[in-house]
Design a protein around this motif. Structure first.
Motif, PDB file in Angstrom:
ATOM      1  N   SER A   1       0.800  -1.227   0.000  1.00 32.86           N
ATOM      2  CA  SER A   1       0.000   0.000   0.000  1.00 32.86           C
ATOM      3  C   SER A   1       0.836   1.283   0.000  1.00 32.86           C
ATOM      4  O   SER A   1       0.359   2.331  -0.402  1.00 32.86           O
ATOM      5  CB  SER A   1      -0.917   0.029   1.222  1.00 32.86           C
ATOM      6  OG  SER A   1      -1.777  -1.088   1.209  1.00 32.86           O
TER       7      SER A   1
ATOM      8  N   GLU B   1       0.610   6.168   2.370  1.00 34.32           N
ATOM      9  CA  GLU B   1      -0.298   6.025   1.233  1.00 34.32           C
ATOM     10  C   GLU B   1      -1.238   7.228   1.285  1.00 34.32           C
ATOM     11  O   GLU B   1      -1.841   7.480   2.338  1.00 34.32           O
ATOM     12  CB  GLU B   1      -1.099   4.728   1.381  1.00 34.32           C
ATOM     13  CG  GLU B   1      -2.234   4.601   0.410  1.00 34.32           C
ATOM     14  CD  GLU B   1      -3.135   3.408   0.728  1.00 34.32           C
ATOM     15  OE1 GLU B   1      -3.685   2.857  -0.235  1.00 34.32           O
ATOM     16  OE2 GLU B   1      -3.282   3.041   1.901  1.00 34.32           O
TER      17      GLU B   1
ATOM     18  N   VAL C   1       3.164   4.304  -0.888  1.00 32.33           N
ATOM     19  CA  VAL C   1       3.397   5.003  -2.150  1.00 32.33           C
ATOM     20  C   VAL C   1       4.576   5.967  -2.037  1.00 32.33           C
ATOM     21  O   VAL C   1       5.384   6.082  -2.944  1.00 32.33           O
ATOM     22  CB  VAL C   1       2.127   5.791  -2.576  1.00 32.33           C
ATOM     23  CG1 VAL C   1       2.383   6.645  -3.808  1.00 32.33           C
ATOM     24  CG2 VAL C   1       0.964   4.836  -2.811  1.00 32.33           C
TER      25      VAL C   1
END
Length: 159
Positions: free
Chosen positions: A130, A156, A132
């Motif tokens: 998840s 995220e 980023v």
């Protein structure tokens, strides 16, 4: 109560207590590009998407590393307003989820990442599907037990 000058120069917000004025703490430069390269290589080997650097997360990581190094405390909770959620909100990152790795005593970025990979919980954070964005930072204080304190924040964005 004074706030260290270098914090202003780097745009870092530090909420200072009286002991901060006499600190020997210095920001230890950490290459975000090098950190991304090392972490993304580990992620690629496991079929995970690459992470991207985020300056807001770097700022949150730097503030926390300075706080730990100034006090010689390895902790996720800083005395300036709470845990990870508060740190991420303070820098206006629109977080849906966030993870934090901290370490102390490692002399290099490679050593810090290696120590996190050897810990199942820290490794799980770095390899989160998840995640980023990341921000990583370190601060050094020669007068405290471990010397160098590291913070890696992964997040995220809200969807």
């Amino acid at each position: 109560m004074r706030i260290l000058t270098f914090c202003f120069a780097l745009g870092i917000t530090v909420f200072a207590g009286p002991d901060l004025a006499d600190a020997q703490t210095r920001v230890k430069p950490v290459s975000q590009a090098r950190a991304l390269s090392l972490i993304n290589t580990l992620r690629k080997k496991r079929g995970l998407p690459p992470l991207k650097a985020d300056s807001r997360l770097r700022q949150a990581a730097q503030t926390h590393s300075v706080w730990m190094a100034t006090r010689g405390k390895l902790t996720h909770r800083a005395g300036f307003g709470g845990g990870l959620g508060a740190k991420v909100r303070r820098v206006d990152y629109p977080s849906g989820a966030a993870w934090e790795n901290i370490a102390a005593g490692q002399k290099s970025l490679e050593q810090a990442i290696d120590s996190w990979m050897k810990s199942s919980g820290h490794r799980k954070n770095m390899l989160s599907r998840s995640a980023v964005h990341i921000g990583i930072a370190a601060a050094h204080n020669p007068k405290v037990r471990y010397g160098t304190y590291w913070t890696l924040i992964l997040a995220e964005p809200k969807k």
